[in-house]
Motif scaffolding. Structure first.
Motif: not given
Length: 80
Positions: A17-26, A28-37, A41-47
């Protein structure tokens, strides 16, 4: 739109994930993300962050409050 490449990661495939994406979603290392198809489209979101009791009452100053007990009659198959 950003493009990323898919690379081998052990027996799986992964993307970086590019830095701009990780910054926009805040993210951090070892965070978990939700993945939805959805619709191809693959949708990543922060719980949503779970709030602790300490965080919930951090501004509570210890004042008292009054509460009334309310009684209800069952209206269906509720078990009381």
């Amino acid at each position: 739109m950003m493009k990323v490449s898919v690379n081998r990661w052990g027996n799986s495939k992964g993307i970086r994930l590019p830095k701009a994406v990780t910054e926009a979603l805040e993210i951090e290392e070892n965070d978990s993300l939700n993945i939805e198809i959805k619709d191809g489209a693959v949708i990543l979101s922060k719980p949503k962050k779970e709030i602790t009791i300490e965080e919930m009452f951090k501004d509570y100053k210890g004042g008292s409050f009054q509460a009334e007990i309310q009684e209800f009659e069952p209206e269906g198959n509720e078990k009381w």
